[in-house]
Design a protein around this motif. Structure first.
Motif, PDB file in Angstrom:
ATOM      1  N   VAL A 285       0.873  -1.188   0.000  1.00 36.66           N
ATOM      2  CA  VAL A 285       0.000   0.000   0.000  1.00 36.66           C
ATOM      3  C   VAL A 285       0.907   1.233   0.000  1.00 36.66           C
TER       4      VAL A 285
ATOM      5  N   GLY B 126      -4.027   2.363  -5.382  1.00 43.35           N
ATOM      6  CA  GLY B 126      -3.650   0.951  -5.251  1.00 43.35           C
ATOM      7  C   GLY B 126      -2.275   0.759  -5.892  1.00 43.35           C
TER       8      GLY B 126
ATOM      9  N   THR C 104      -0.476  -3.948   9.302  1.00 46.90           N
ATOM     10  CA  THR C 104       0.354  -3.222   8.328  1.00 46.90           C
ATOM     11  C   THR C 104       1.785  -3.374   8.838  1.00 46.90           C
TER      12      THR C 104
ATOM     13  N   ARG D  38      -6.723  -0.638  -5.470  1.00 40.45           N
ATOM     14  CA  ARG D  38      -6.810  -2.019  -5.005  1.00 40.45           C
ATOM     15  C   ARG D  38      -8.258  -2.252  -4.593  1.00 40.45           C
TER      16      ARG D  38
ATOM     17  N   TRP E 105      -7.258   1.431   0.865  1.00 37.32           N
ATOM     18  CA  TRP E 105      -5.952   2.097   0.857  1.00 37.32           C
ATOM     19  C   TRP E 105      -5.528   2.403   2.290  1.00 37.32           C
TER      20      TRP E 105
ATOM     21  N   LEU F 163      -6.130   0.644   7.540  1.00 35.13           N
ATOM     22  CA  LEU F 163      -6.627   0.779   6.167  1.00 35.13           C
ATOM     23  C   LEU F 163      -7.973   1.479   6.185  1.00 35.13           C
TER      24      LEU F 163
END
Ligand code: DQQ
Length: 559
Positions: free
Chosen positions: A238, A245, A273, A317, A348, A356
């Protein structure tokens, strides 16, 4: 319809493959890969199933997997086959005819299984370090094992029989759902496969130079104690500087990585993440990202076996999530179908870099019709106002709230660590100081049935405020045979809500997409024209609806 597999875009056309049982409205292990295509991710044309049990390596089922667009744009699908010995092995399939824009036929490689849990991990992965690696062509008798031919002595098969106590031994009944592959700067492909060892969930990493012959890496990409079997692992980059994306193989200074796993043990999904170290081929979650079963989730409701893909046409994405039924298998058989996919979402990294954000893809707005706006309005405590002018059973509503007298907020108890438990205790009928306020979706005329999506605000002792968002299904239906679990998530101060209402699905996006909750409900009265929509405030304090827009939604074309 069960979990989806291999979402992808090819030559401008979107493809969705999904687990499908052609024999009935319940899951079965000899499940197949059904296929649909779309130009806009909203309207779909069903195609013939592309993968179904046919070979010894998938004769007992074609389970989930992923699509990878190989260099030159050629798609490949890796999927889990349940072989004749009921082991989970990984197979590869390619479109039969790349000039068919609908990719209606796929062929399985004669080299399948390309990843055999008891085969390929016998190959010494250290051979990958040598640049001169090459492979046998497929005249090699035992296709299951790709021996790198870089003057390693032909391994003595006797030595290679894995001892069961071998720490590397893979449990062939918990080894599935290959991810989309990604290509490193070293020209090596990677893919992860979900597995477990004891209670430790594992993303087993495999390497390949040609996407056909795979060897097991020396160590997993990642694993976490006490999380159980990891299904449908998804690993992707990311951007840390733009809400766009990135293609799955992208890496660089402004990139973080996300690892998502679906936990078989509690049917919930978690992500972290973190940082991916290509050289060591390991993923390290960031401190702020929790790496346990109470971690961050794409969706805090009924949402499982999710998969993302990079939509190269729009540089985004896209996240697909499967929503199973909350009704009994008998009801599913009676109604003749079960399982749906949630509205596709762009996903994202938040500006904070810690979590996210998701939002329904903008194409969904093409279904909007019958627009209703509500001017800013003070909602007194204890009031409920019906929203008129919308088809309340199929609607898209966006709203924001403003609270003035925050000092009246109830004290937040630091022991309230689990939002879902808190929402199960503090349902919509439990009056608060500030909140519950929000909407009653799929409400029957006399409010005998409704699904409440609402906020509560608490004051934490560091003078900060805690926002709780709940999706309360406790009064969603008079039919007591349906699962009416409540869901919840903690948000920060942005009091905004978007909810997509579609008969038995209620998808909510709080805090501009920071907290998402999907629910399945089966009202017995709030059906079709019998469904109503209300805004409500069941609190002591008034709250202002600072904005409210609503649309009736047309049906998508699924023909
Ligand atoms: N469903 C598939 C498996 C996957 C599970 C089988 C996820 O491949 O692990 O239909 O719900």
């Amino acid at each position: 319809m069960s979990g989806l597999a291999g979402p992808m875009i090819y030559e401008g056309l979107y493809h969705l493959f999904y687990q499908y049982n052609p024999k009935g409205a319940v899951w079965a292990s000899d499940i197949v890969w059904a296929h649909s295509t779309s130009k806009d991710l909203i309207n779909w044309i069903p195609r013939e199933p592309v993968l179904y049990p046919s070979q010894h390596y998938d004769i007992n089922g074609c389970w989930s997997g992923s699509a990878t667009i190989l260099p030159g744009g050629k798609p490949a699908v890796l999927y889990t086959g349940i072989n004749a010995e009921n082991q989970q092995v990984q197979n590869i399939a390619f479109p039969k005819n790349l000039s068919d824009p609908y990719l209606e036929e796929w062929v399985k490689s004669p080299l399948n299984p390309v990843i055999d849990p008891n085969g390929s991990n016998m190959t010494d992965a250290s051979s990958f370090d040598s640049p001169t690696i090459d492979y046998y062509t497929n005249d090699h008798q035992d296709k299951n094992i790709a021996f790198p031919m870089n003057n390693l002595p032909e391994p003595n098969l006797i030595e290679m029989v894995q001892s069961t106590s071998d720490p590397d031994m893979i449990d062939a009944s918990n080894f599935r759902d290959p991810s989309t592959g990604w290509l490193g700067p070293d020209g090596r492909w990677r893919v992860i496969i979900g597995s477990k060892r004891g209670k430790r969930g594992i993303a087993i990493l495999y390497w390949s130079k040609d996407f056909i012959h795979w060897v097991k890496a020396k160590q997993p990409l990642h694993s976490a104690e006490d999380t159980g079997m990891w299904e449908c692992p998804d690993f992707f980059p990311v951007s840390t500087i733009a809400p766009v994306g990135l293609n799955t193989s992208v890496d660089g200074p402004n990139v973080k990585h996300v690892l998502k796993v679906s936990l078989f043990d509690n049917s919930k999904e978690y992500y972290t993440t973190g940082t991916y170290d290509y050289a060591k081929d390991v993923y390290v979650p960031n401190k702020g990202s929790i790496d346990d079963i109470f971690g961050l989730r794409f969706d805090y409701g009924k949402f499982y076996a999710s998969k993302t893909f990079f939509d190269s046409a729009k540089n985004r994405r896209v996240l697909w999530g499967w929503i199973n039924e909350s009704s009994s298998a008998d009801d599913d058989i009676k109604k003749g179908w079960s399982g749906i996919q949630a509205a596709p979402r762009a996903i994202w990294l938040d500006k904070s870099g810690k979590h996210l954000v998701q939002w329904p893809i903008t194409e969904l707005e093409t279904l909007r019709t019958g627009h209703v706006d509500m001017p800013s309005k003070l909602l007194d405590g204890g009031s409920t106002v019906e929203v008129l002018g919308l088809t309340a059973s199929q609607a898209d509503v966006e709203m924001s709230f403003k609270v003035t007298n925050l000092e009246k907020a109830e004290k937040f108890d630091p022991s309230w660590t689990n939002a879902e438990d808190l929402c199960a205790r503090k349902v919509a009928t439990v009056k608060g100081e500030i909140g519950p306020f929000g909407i009653m979706a799929l409400a029957s005329k006399g409010l005998e049935e409704y699904t409440a999506i609402f906020f509560r605000i608490f004051k934490a002792n560091n003078n900060k405020y805690v926002v709780l968002m709940c999706s309360d299904q406790s009064r969603s239906s008079l039919d007591d045979s349906t699962d009416k679990a409540n869901y919840g998530v903690f948000l920060d101060e942005k009091l905004s809500l978007r909810t997509l209402i579609d008969h038995s699905i209620v998808e909510s996006f709080g805090g501009e997409g920071k907290g998402c909750i999907t629910a399945r409900v089966y009202p017995t009265m709030a059906i079709g024209d019998g469904a109503h929509l209300h805004v409500f405030n069941n609190a002591a304090e008034a709250v202002r609806i600072s904005s409210f827009s609503g649309w009736s939604m047309n049906k998508a074309q699924i023909n």
